[in-house]
Enzyme design. Sequence first.
Site, PDB file in Angstrom:
ATOM      1  N   SER A   1      18.552  50.907  68.985  1.00 29.35           N
ATOM      2  CA  SER A   1      17.122  50.677  69.242  1.00 29.35           C
ATOM      3  C   SER A   1      16.827  51.093  70.675  1.00 29.35           C
ATOM      4  O   SER A   1      17.739  51.254  71.498  1.00 29.35           O
ATOM      5  CB  SER A   1      16.826  49.187  69.062  1.00 29.35           C
ATOM      6  OG  SER A   1      15.575  48.851  69.582  1.00 29.35           O
TER       7      SER A   1
ATOM      8  N   TYR B   1      17.653  40.248  70.195  1.00 24.74           N
ATOM      9  CA  TYR B   1      17.651  41.594  69.597  1.00 24.74           C
ATOM     10  C   TYR B   1      18.187  42.613  70.598  1.00 24.74           C
ATOM     11  O   TYR B   1      19.024  43.461  70.262  1.00 24.74           O
ATOM     12  CB  TYR B   1      16.218  41.946  69.184  1.00 24.74           C
ATOM     13  CG  TYR B   1      16.078  43.242  68.429  1.00 24.74           C
ATOM     14  CD1 TYR B   1      16.451  43.335  67.097  1.00 24.74           C
ATOM     15  CD2 TYR B   1      15.552  44.373  69.041  1.00 24.74           C
ATOM     16  CE1 TYR B   1      16.315  44.520  66.391  1.00 24.74           C
ATOM     17  CE2 TYR B   1      15.410  45.563  68.357  1.00 24.74           C
ATOM     18  CZ  TYR B   1      15.795  45.638  67.025  1.00 24.74           C
ATOM     19  OH  TYR B   1      15.661  46.821  66.334  1.00 24.74           O
TER      20      TYR B   1
HETATM   21  P1  NAI Z   1      13.167  47.119  57.509  1.00 28.47           P
HETATM   22  O1  NAI Z   1      12.989  45.656  57.596  1.00 28.47           O
HETATM   23  O2  NAI Z   1      12.055  47.957  56.962  1.00 28.47           O
HETATM   24  O3  NAI Z   1      14.475  47.469  56.673  1.00 28.47           O
HETATM   25  C1  NAI Z   1      15.687  46.797  56.902  1.00 28.47           C
HETATM   26  C2  NAI Z   1      16.490  46.778  55.621  1.00 28.47           C
HETATM   27  O4  NAI Z   1      17.719  46.126  55.908  1.00 28.47           O
HETATM   28  C3  NAI Z   1      15.810  45.997  54.497  1.00 28.47           C
HETATM   29  O5  NAI Z   1      15.838  46.748  53.302  1.00 28.47           O
HETATM   30  C4  NAI Z   1      16.639  44.736  54.384  1.00 28.47           C
HETATM   31  O6  NAI Z   1      16.697  44.201  53.059  1.00 28.47           O
HETATM   32  C5  NAI Z   1      17.992  45.214  54.859  1.00 28.47           C
HETATM   33  N1  NAI Z   1      18.845  44.143  55.344  1.00 28.47           N
HETATM   34  C6  NAI Z   1      18.504  43.098  56.147  1.00 28.47           C
HETATM   35  N2  NAI Z   1      19.557  42.296  56.329  1.00 28.47           N
HETATM   36  C7  NAI Z   1      20.576  42.853  55.632  1.00 28.47           C
HETATM   37  C8  NAI Z   1      21.929  42.492  55.424  1.00 28.47           C
HETATM   38  N3  NAI Z   1      22.435  41.359  55.955  1.00 28.47           N
HETATM   39  N4  NAI Z   1      22.695  43.289  54.667  1.00 28.47           N
HETATM   40  C9  NAI Z   1      22.188  44.412  54.128  1.00 28.47           C
HETATM   41  N5  NAI Z   1      20.918  44.805  54.256  1.00 28.47           N
HETATM   42  C10 NAI Z   1      20.131  44.024  55.007  1.00 28.47           C
HETATM   43  O7  NAI Z   1      13.558  47.557  58.969  1.00 28.47           O
HETATM   44  P2  NAI Z   1      13.654  48.979  59.701  1.00 28.47           P
HETATM   45  O8  NAI Z   1      12.635  48.992  60.737  1.00 28.47           O
HETATM   46  O9  NAI Z   1      13.732  50.077  58.731  1.00 28.47           O
HETATM   47  O10 NAI Z   1      15.049  48.783  60.440  1.00 28.47           O
HETATM   48  C11 NAI Z   1      16.183  49.588  60.180  1.00 28.47           C
HETATM   49  C12 NAI Z   1      17.035  49.601  61.443  1.00 28.47           C
HETATM   50  O11 NAI Z   1      16.307  50.203  62.492  1.00 28.47           O
HETATM   51  C13 NAI Z   1      17.433  48.202  61.936  1.00 28.47           C
HETATM   52  O12 NAI Z   1      18.754  48.242  62.431  1.00 28.47           O
HETATM   53  C14 NAI Z   1      16.465  47.975  63.069  1.00 28.47           C
HETATM   54  O13 NAI Z   1      16.945  47.065  64.017  1.00 28.47           O
HETATM   55  C15 NAI Z   1      16.352  49.371  63.619  1.00 28.47           C
HETATM   56  N6  NAI Z   1      15.196  49.614  64.452  1.00 28.47           N
HETATM   57  C16 NAI Z   1      13.932  49.520  63.953  1.00 28.47           C
HETATM   58  C17 NAI Z   1      12.853  49.758  64.764  1.00 28.47           C
HETATM   59  C18 NAI Z   1      11.452  49.653  64.283  1.00 28.47           C
HETATM   60  O14 NAI Z   1      10.543  49.699  65.133  1.00 28.47           O
HETATM   61  N7  NAI Z   1      11.189  49.556  62.998  1.00 28.47           N
HETATM   62  C19 NAI Z   1      13.010  50.111  66.174  1.00 28.47           C
HETATM   63  C20 NAI Z   1      14.377  50.182  66.597  1.00 28.47           C
HETATM   64  C21 NAI Z   1      15.411  49.948  65.758  1.00 28.47           C
END
Ligand code: NAI
Length: 253
Positions: free
Chosen positions: A141, A154
Site C-alpha cells: 500500500s 494498517y
Molecule cells: P476488497 O475489500 O475489495 O477486497 C479484498 C478481498 O480480500 C475480498 O474479496 C475479501 O473477501 C478478501 N479477504 C479478506 N480477508 C481475507 C482472508 N482472511 N482470506 C482470504 N481473503 C480475504 O479490497 P481491495 O481494495 O481490493 O484490497 C486488495 C488489497 O489491496 C489489500 O491487500 C489492500 O490492503 C490493498 N490496498 C488497497 C487499497 C485501496 O485503496 N483499495 C490501497 C492500498 C492497498
Amino acid sequence: MQLEDQTVIITGAGSGIGRATAKRCGAAGAFVVVTDVNTPAGEETVEAIEANGGDAIFHELDVTDAPAVHDVVDAVAAEHGLDVMINNAGVGHPPSRVEETDESFRDSVFEVNINGVWNGCHAALPHLKEQGSGAIVNVGSLASIRGLPKQAAYSMSKGAVLNFTRAVAAEAGPYGVRANTVCPGFTDTSLVEAMLAGYDDPAAARERMENEYPLKRFGDPEEVAAAIVFLASEEASFISGHGLVVDGGYATT
Ligand code: NAI
C-alpha cells in the site's frame, strides 16, 4: 500473451484489486486459481474470467489459516504446476488513532495483512524454488512507504509487507524466483468505501482526499491490476525486491 501457460494463484480475488487482477491474468493467458474467503464472490470472479474466454478455478481459502494455504498451494502445484503467487488479500480498518486501537483489533489486521502474506509465500516458495523460476507479487500500500494518520495498524502491517518481500527477493533470487510489492494509493474498492464510511461525512472526506492526489481522483482496480500483472510477467524479468508505487503521483509530489 503476458502470462501464456502460466499457473497463477491469487488470494482475495473475489473483489476489488484481486478480482481485477484475476481477470487480467485470465485475459493474459494464465490458468487462474481464484481464492477468497468469500465463496460466492470468488465464484463470480471465475465466471467473469470464463465469460471472457479464460481458464480459472475457485478454492475457498482464508489466508490466515496456514495449513489450508499450504493444502491449496500444494494441490495446485501438484496438478497444474505453479508459476506466480499473488498475495493480495488484505483488510483495512476504520479511522483509529494508535491510543484508541485495542490490541485484538490491531492483531486482527496483522493476522490477514502480515501473516496472510507470510503464509502465501511460505507455501509457494518451495515449489517456485524447486522449479527454478517464478514470481511472487505481494500487495502492499501507499501505507508501506507513508505513515497514514488514523491508519497506524494498517500502516504497520503494510510496511511489514514491503520489507518482508525484499527479504523474500533476497532469499529466492538465487533460485531464479523474483518477489515484488505493488503499493497502491487509494483505489475504488469496497475497502476504501468502508474506510470512508468511518468518517462523519464520507463524501467530504473523499473529496478532500482525492484533492491531495495530483490526478484529483482515486485509482481504478484495473490500474493496479496492470502493475501486478506486469511484475508477475517475464516483462519484469530483472525486477525483484522492488516496491512499485501506483498512486497517481501522491507520494512523490
Ligand atoms: P476488497 O475489500 O475489495 O477486497 C479484498 C478481498 O480480500 C475480498 O474479496 C475479501 O473477501 C478478501 N479477504 C479478506 N480477508 C481475507 C482472508 N482472511 N482470506 C482470504 N481473503 C480475504 O479490497 P481491495 O481494495 O481490493 O484490497 C486488495 C488489497 O489491496 C489489500 O491487500 C489492500 O490492503 C490493498 N490496498 C488497497 C487499497 C485501496 O485503496 N483499495 C490501497 C492500498 C492497498
